[in-house]
Scaffold this motif. Structure first.
Motif, PDB file in Angstrom:
ATOM      1  N   ILE A  91      20.512  25.098  62.141  1.00  0.00           N
ATOM      2  CA  ILE A  91      19.248  25.805  62.228  1.00  0.00           C
ATOM      3  C   ILE A  91      19.345  26.996  61.281  1.00  0.00           C
ATOM      4  O   ILE A  91      20.091  27.942  61.549  1.00  0.00           O
ATOM      5  CB  ILE A  91      18.994  26.344  63.663  1.00  0.00           C
ATOM      6  N   ALA A  92      18.651  26.917  60.163  1.00  0.00           N
ATOM      7  CA  ALA A  92      18.721  28.000  59.181  1.00  0.00           C
ATOM      8  C   ALA A  92      17.584  28.975  59.465  1.00  0.00           C
ATOM      9  O   ALA A  92      16.416  28.618  59.338  1.00  0.00           O
ATOM     10  CB  ALA A  92      18.630  27.436  57.772  1.00  0.00           C
ATOM     11  N   VAL A  93      17.956  30.192  59.857  1.00  0.00           N
ATOM     12  CA  VAL A  93      16.939  31.194  60.153  1.00  0.00           C
ATOM     13  C   VAL A  93      16.653  31.992  58.885  1.00  0.00           C
ATOM     14  O   VAL A  93      17.587  32.434  58.204  1.00  0.00           O
ATOM     15  CB  VAL A  93      17.419  32.147  61.278  1.00  0.00           C
ATOM     16  N   VAL A  94      15.365  32.143  58.541  1.00  0.00           N
ATOM     17  CA  VAL A  94      14.999  33.003  57.411  1.00  0.00           C
ATOM     18  C   VAL A  94      14.052  34.100  57.895  1.00  0.00           C
ATOM     19  O   VAL A  94      13.261  33.903  58.819  1.00  0.00           O
ATOM     20  CB  VAL A  94      14.375  32.230  56.218  1.00  0.00           C
ATOM     21  N   ARG A  95      14.162  35.248  57.260  1.00  0.00           N
ATOM     22  CA  ARG A  95      13.421  36.428  57.702  1.00  0.00           C
ATOM     23  C   ARG A  95      11.961  36.351  57.268  1.00  0.00           C
ATOM     24  O   ARG A  95      11.670  36.160  56.089  1.00  0.00           O
ATOM     25  CB  ARG A  95      14.084  37.683  57.139  1.00  0.00           C
ATOM     26  N   GLY A  96      11.083  36.537  58.257  1.00  0.00           N
ATOM     27  CA  GLY A  96       9.658  36.527  57.961  1.00  0.00           C
ATOM     28  C   GLY A  96       9.008  37.835  58.356  1.00  0.00           C
ATOM     29  O   GLY A  96       7.786  37.933  58.434  1.00  0.00           O
ATOM     30  N   GLN A 177      33.935  19.225  55.647  1.00  0.00           N
ATOM     31  CA  GLN A 177      32.987  20.183  56.201  1.00  0.00           C
ATOM     32  C   GLN A 177      31.855  20.370  55.209  1.00  0.00           C
ATOM     33  O   GLN A 177      31.825  21.336  54.471  1.00  0.00           O
ATOM     34  CB  GLN A 177      33.712  21.484  56.513  1.00  0.00           C
ATOM     35  N   LEU A 178      30.970  19.391  55.206  1.00  0.00           N
ATOM     36  CA  LEU A 178      29.885  19.398  54.227  1.00  0.00           C
ATOM     37  C   LEU A 178      28.604  19.912  54.880  1.00  0.00           C
ATOM     38  O   LEU A 178      28.030  19.268  55.753  1.00  0.00           O
ATOM     39  CB  LEU A 178      29.689  17.988  53.667  1.00  0.00           C
ATOM     40  N   ILE A 179      28.197  21.086  54.439  1.00  0.00           N
ATOM     41  CA  ILE A 179      27.074  21.749  55.107  1.00  0.00           C
ATOM     42  C   ILE A 179      25.757  21.067  54.773  1.00  0.00           C
ATOM     43  O   ILE A 179      24.900  20.889  55.638  1.00  0.00           O
ATOM     44  CB  ILE A 179      26.959  23.237  54.669  1.00  0.00           C
ATOM     45  N   SER A 180      25.582  20.692  53.504  1.00  0.00           N
ATOM     46  CA  SER A 180      24.271  20.165  53.114  1.00  0.00           C
ATOM     47  C   SER A 180      24.077  18.728  53.577  1.00  0.00           C
ATOM     48  O   SER A 180      23.031  18.127  53.375  1.00  0.00           O
ATOM     49  CB  SER A 180      24.044  20.279  51.602  1.00  0.00           C
ATOM     50  N   LEU A 181      25.117  18.167  54.225  1.00  0.00           N
ATOM     51  CA  LEU A 181      24.992  16.837  54.818  1.00  0.00           C
ATOM     52  C   LEU A 181      24.341  16.940  56.195  1.00  0.00           C
ATOM     53  O   LEU A 181      23.716  15.993  56.676  1.00  0.00           O
ATOM     54  CB  LEU A 181      26.393  16.227  54.946  1.00  0.00           C
ATOM     55  N   ALA A 182      24.473  18.088  56.820  1.00  0.00           N
ATOM     56  CA  ALA A 182      23.914  18.264  58.171  1.00  0.00           C
ATOM     57  C   ALA A 182      22.387  18.245  58.120  1.00  0.00           C
ATOM     58  O   ALA A 182      21.789  18.687  57.143  1.00  0.00           O
ATOM     59  CB  ALA A 182      24.391  19.597  58.752  1.00  0.00           C
ATOM     60  N   GLN A 183      21.765  17.726  59.155  1.00  0.00           N
ATOM     61  CA  GLN A 183      20.310  17.781  59.262  1.00  0.00           C
ATOM     62  C   GLN A 183      19.901  19.250  59.326  1.00  0.00           C
ATOM     63  O   GLN A 183      20.615  20.072  59.902  1.00  0.00           O
ATOM     64  CB  GLN A 183      19.838  17.053  60.519  1.00  0.00           C
ATOM     65  N   LEU A 184      18.735  19.550  58.745  1.00  0.00           N
ATOM     66  CA  LEU A 184      18.336  20.949  58.569  1.00  0.00           C
ATOM     67  C   LEU A 184      17.005  21.256  59.245  1.00  0.00           C
ATOM     68  O   LEU A 184      16.005  20.589  58.998  1.00  0.00           O
ATOM     69  CB  LEU A 184      18.212  21.213  57.061  1.00  0.00           C
ATOM     70  N   LEU A 185      17.033  22.258  60.097  1.00  0.00           N
ATOM     71  CA  LEU A 185      15.795  22.754  60.685  1.00  0.00           C
ATOM     72  C   LEU A 185      15.681  24.236  60.328  1.00  0.00           C
ATOM     73  O   LEU A 185      16.550  25.025  60.693  1.00  0.00           O
ATOM     74  CB  LEU A 185      15.833  22.559  62.203  1.00  0.00           C
ATOM     75  N   VAL A 186      14.655  24.583  59.565  1.00  0.00           N
ATOM     76  CA  VAL A 186      14.488  25.968  59.138  1.00  0.00           C
ATOM     77  C   VAL A 186      13.559  26.685  60.112  1.00  0.00           C
ATOM     78  O   VAL A 186      12.475  26.181  60.423  1.00  0.00           O
ATOM     79  CB  VAL A 186      13.903  26.026  57.704  1.00  0.00           C
ATOM     80  N   VAL A 187      14.010  27.822  60.622  1.00  0.00           N
ATOM     81  CA  VAL A 187      13.163  28.633  61.499  1.00  0.00           C
ATOM     82  C   VAL A 187      12.741  29.886  60.744  1.00  0.00           C
ATOM     83  O   VAL A 187      13.582  30.690  60.338  1.00  0.00           O
ATOM     84  CB  VAL A 187      13.891  29.027  62.797  1.00  0.00           C
ATOM     85  N   LEU A 188      11.434  30.013  60.516  1.00  0.00           N
ATOM     86  CA  LEU A 188      10.907  31.223  59.907  1.00  0.00           C
ATOM     87  C   LEU A 188      10.648  32.204  61.051  1.00  0.00           C
ATOM     88  O   LEU A 188       9.799  31.962  61.916  1.00  0.00           O
ATOM     89  CB  LEU A 188       9.601  30.894  59.165  1.00  0.00           C
ATOM     90  N   ASN A 189      11.410  33.309  61.055  1.00  0.00           N
ATOM     91  CA  ASN A 189      11.340  34.278  62.155  1.00  0.00           C
ATOM     92  C   ASN A 189      10.393  35.412  61.774  1.00  0.00           C
ATOM     93  O   ASN A 189      10.693  36.209  60.890  1.00  0.00           O
ATOM     94  CB  ASN A 189      12.752  34.812  62.432  1.00  0.00           C
TER      95      ASN A 189
END
Ligand code: GTP
Ligand code: MG
Length: 344
Positions: A91-96, A177-189
């Motif tokens: 879960i990639a959190v980005v600042r909003g 340990q491949l990060i970009s292989l993981a499924q990605l859900l971006v949360v705009l906070n």
């Protein structure tokens, strides 16, 4: 399902974790929630079982490393990378919201692009190191060819989750340990006042191109709402212009992203939801419950949940011809109520 939160420092990872789990003072950064499922509620009401079991999502919010030299070092700390190994999604959190320290306005698209780049660079380093070793050993095997293909893809700016790999190849990669292989859900906070704003189309597009799914929430506001007793939450959500809690919206987005559905088992002992990938066949689905049921699989007795409700129960469905006997290759559908017949 296990998910791990990641993102640059102070973008609100812990706030988002708290709003999704309802845990305001977790010291471990670990929290488990039930996947809300009205079908389970209903079956449980009817069967009055000894036990009711919902599907779950476990969240991990890793403490930022102390004294990290810069924000890149803080992003992918070794404990975080190691949590990602067995995670279903990052879960990639980005600042909003405006930076509370500097007042700088949010730049979610730029921030996401930087995150995405850091994930790719980390993977490149891992793959290069491994390739170097295979080269030294003179190994030109299937793994070598695969790694070269992945390095090339990353070089062209494609995250690994968007690359087709055969199941045997995926196995070769499972130890890395491949990060970009993981499924990605971006949360705009976002800031409280932006709680009900639609997703910025540019961000949604960008994340979609990277094979991910995007969700917006106002972490701080939703944390406050999540702390209220469940029956008091609806009016506050409504005031904020929201029709569902961050948790409910998150679960829906995660199921969609990971292509998950639930089947149900019911009886006097237990009513339970089981999570599987869409398209999983009956025999494999049986293995979720117990390997013996998979091995000794005979048939699946299936009633669609909607039929169960429409006809008013199991016996009524049988009378109406709505109880089906399916074989091992039957692709289980969302909401199937299943009794497995098996030999031990
Ligand atoms: N306005 C606003 N501020 C927020 C929101 N979420 C977090 N903040 C503020 O941003 C700061 C950092 O929040 P945290 O949740 O601790 O961020 P974090 O990403 O866990 O930070 P580190 O773990 O230290 O990297 C705090 O001052 C929060 O109050 C939000 O949704 N809206
Ligand atoms: Mg934190």
């Amino acid at each position: 399902m296990k998910v791990v939160l990641a993102g640059f420092p102070r973008v609100g990872k812990t706030t988002v974790f708290q709003s999704l789990t309802g845990l305001a003072d977790s010291t471990t950064g670990r929290g488990v929630i039930r996947v809300p499922d009205p079908r389970v509620d209903k079956l449980s009401e009817i069967y009055r079982p000894k036990k009711t079991t919902y599907a779950t999502v476990s969240f991990v919010d890793v403490q930022p490393p102390e004294g990290a030299s810069d924000e890149k070092a803080a992003l992918l700390s070794p404990p975080l990378v190691s949590e990602l190994k067995d995670a279903d999604a990052v879960i990639a959190v980005v600042r909003g919201f405006a930076d509370p320290y500097s007042g700088a306005p949010p730049q979610p698209e730029t921030e996401f692009a930087r995150l995405d780049e850091e994930f790719a660079l980390s993977d490149l380093a891992v793959l290069d190191k491994r390739l170097e070793r295979l080269n030294r050993e003179g190994k030109k095997d299937r793994e070598h060819a695969l790694l070269e293909r992945l390095v090339a893809a990353l070089g062209e700016g494609q995250p690994l989750r968007t690359i087709e790999v055969a199941p045997e190849e995926a196995k070769l990669l499972s130890g890395y340990q491949l990060i970009s292989l993981a499924q990605l859900l971006v949360v705009l906070n976002r800031a409280d006042e932006d709680a009900a704003e639609p997703l910025p189309p540019k961000l949604a597009l960008l994340v979609g191109q990277r094979g991910g799914e995007c969700l917006a929430m106002a972490g701080r506001l939703e944390r406050e709402i999540a702390e209220l007793p469940p029956e008091d939450q609806a009016p506050f959500l409504c005031d904020a212009g929201l029709d569902a809690s961050a948790r409910d919206r998150f679960v829906q987005a995660a199921y969609r992203l990971l292509n998950l559905v639930s089947f149900l088992t019911s009886g006097e002992d237990e009513v339970r939801a089981w999570t599987i990938r869409r398209g999983t066949v009956a025999q494999k689905a049986a293995g979720k419950i117990h390997s013996d049921i998979e091995k000794g699989f005979i048939r699946a007795e299936v009633i669609a949940y909607d039929d169960f409700v429409r006809y008013g129960g199991e016996a009524e469905c049988k009378k109406a011809g709505k109880a089906r006997l399916e074989g091992k290759e039957y692709p289980v559908a969302d909401g199937d109520i299943i009794h497995f017949r098996f030999n031990v």
